[in-house]
Enzyme design. Structure first.
Site, mmCIF file in Angstrom:
data_model
loop_
_atom_site.group_PDB
_atom_site.id
_atom_site.type_symbol
_atom_site.label_atom_id
_atom_site.label_comp_id
_atom_site.label_asym_id
_atom_site.label_seq_id
_atom_site.Cartn_x
_atom_site.Cartn_y
_atom_site.Cartn_z
ATOM 1 N N LYS A 71 -5.807 -3.954 8.982
ATOM 2 C CA LYS A 71 -6.370 -5.300 8.974
ATOM 3 C C LYS A 71 -7.693 -5.400 9.725
ATOM 4 O O LYS A 71 -8.390 -6.418 9.611
ATOM 5 C CB LYS A 71 -5.361 -6.298 9.560
ATOM 6 C CG LYS A 71 -4.038 -6.364 8.812
ATOM 7 C CD LYS A 71 -4.212 -6.781 7.364
ATOM 8 C CE LYS A 71 -2.853 -6.984 6.701
ATOM 9 N NZ LYS A 71 -2.979 -7.375 5.285
ATOM 10 N N SER A 92 6.404 -0.919 8.786
ATOM 11 C CA SER A 92 5.797 -1.020 7.453
ATOM 12 C C SER A 92 5.366 0.348 6.949
ATOM 13 O O SER A 92 5.470 0.645 5.753
ATOM 14 C CB SER A 92 4.606 -1.978 7.470
ATOM 15 O OG SER A 92 3.624 -1.562 8.394
#
Length: 415
Positions: A107, A345
């Site tokens: 991100k 994740s």
């Protein structure tokens, strides 16, 4: 390095003189043109594989600000994970190490891209604009460090299930954090963010990561080209989790090609795999598939936002692989045991990649999967519950002679 590659690729072993402005490396794709300026007296000698460059200016590897460290993450060979799962069909698996970014997640690219884009369009102003964004954590951290770098006030809303480590990171970076009910997932955080913007009298601005075109754009322009470069154009399968959908969309557009974005196809046969939590199979359902088991909250932070992101291009996906939270945690633990600290994740994504690579049709193929974030951010996640208990249960041990252990709280000299 790029100049060396260029010269050694195009010229025979001889000394070649360049003009003052060398503009020979021009991309036909959607990345920017590159221009190199050389002093008129500079010469590049090419003798076999040896290239010596004499330039007027020596450039050092020094970044001007933290956000300049975003991107150019390496690939890590994870083929041993296939072997440990008895997959010996010649397939190769590489991990794109986004966990090595300045704030340790994929991100970081998104945060910089959205802020850069908003600044270029003149819609935000440092010292005046308040950035407000709903986030599952890592996008917020990326926005937080760039907001701090450039002088923006930042308010982030996030579901209460997000780890304490993420909350602490945001607070340490000077952000304001607003928690929302876990039952409403990201849609609840989004509604709260909109309410906050409405109350800021025009000074609030929401970057809208789930629908911002700057999201997939940064992956078309950086992540995709890096993967293509570092595999030398040998990538058959791309596996990515879906939070906002920007990574899987942008990378696939770059490699498969996208006429809309002036990306000519490099490998139109690329097999793109999206990964989502089995407990929240929204993408599978949107593509006409059937959901598996009970649907609801899951433990894979950063994926399964509880909504279908607008930036996700479903038509680019060849398959959606659902991974249960328990599978994701088990695989994340395996990655830790090979010395790679990752979040849950990453466990989900690698688990999906291993499943795909094990199929006969992917024998001798090369797959690249995304390692989205660093594992130290998740120590309060249920995946680490037993380790946390063990760590808290550790007790000090007595020291050998000549130490007197009664000085350290032990009952006797020897403990």
């Amino acid at each position: 390095k790029l100049l060396t590659y260029f010269a050694s690729s195009l010229w025979s072993p001889q000394t070649v003189s360049f003009s003052n402005h060398l503009q020979a490396i021009m991309s036909l794709r959607c990345i920017r043109s590159l221009s190199f300026k050389l002093n008129s007296s500079s010469r590049v000698a090419v003798r076999g594989d040896a290239v010596a460059a004499a330039a007027a200016t020596r450039y050092l590897n020094v970044a001007a600000r933290p956000s300049d460290l975003v991107g150019n993450t390496p690939l890590l060979d994870l083929t041993s994970m296939l072997e440990s799962h008895n997959i010996t069909n010649g397939a190769k698996l590489y991990g794109k190490m986004e966990s090595l970014g300045p704030c340790s997640s994929v991100k970081d690219r998104l945060g910089r891209s959205m802020i850069d884009d908003a600044e270029e369009r003149g819609v935000i102003t440092p010292g005046k604009t308040v950035l407000v964004e709903p986030t599952s954590g890592n996008t917020g951290i990326a926005l937080a460090f760039i907001a701090r770098e450039r002088g923006y006030r930042c308010i982030l809303t996030m579901p209460e299930t997000m780890s304490v480590e993420r909350r602490m990171m945001l607070l340490a970076l000077g952000c304001e954090v607003v928690l929302t009910p876990k039952e409403t997932a990201v849609p609840g955080a989004l509604a709260k963010a909109k309410e906050i913007v409405d109350g800021l009298n025009g000074d609030g601005y929401m970057l809208q990561q789930f629908e911002n075109p700057a999201n997939p754009k940064v992956h078309r322009e950086t992540t995709g080209p890096e993967i293509w470069r570092d595999t030398d154009g040998n990538v058959d399968v791309f596996v990515s989790g879906v939070g906002t959908g920007g990574t899987v969309t942008g990378v696939t557009q770059y490699i498969k090609g996208s006429m809309e974005h002036s990306c000519l196809p490099l490998n139109p046969e690329l097999y793109t795999v999206a990964v989502e939590p089995m407990e929240q199979m929204i993408i599978t359902s949107a593509r006409g598939g059937e959901k598996i088991g009970a649907q609801g909250p899951h433990k894979i932070q950063g994926m399964g936002a509880g909504m279908l992101p607008a930036v996700l291009d479903l038509d680019l996906l060849d398959e959606v692989v659902p991974i249960h939270s328990d599978q994701a945690m088990d695989m994340a633990n395996e990655l830790w045991m090979m010395g790679l600290p990752v979040g849950v994740s990453a466990g989900a994504i690698v688990e999906a990649a291993v499943q795909v690579c094990g199929r006969p049709e992917f024998a001798n193929k090369t797959a690249v999967c995304v390692i989205p974030s660093f594992g130290e951010r998740y120590f309060t996640h249920p995946m680490f519950a037993s380790i946390k208990e063990e760590a808290e249960g550790l007790v000090k041990q007595p020291l050998p002679e000549p130490f007197d252990n009664t000085d350290y709280g032990f009952a006797t000299t020897r403990g």
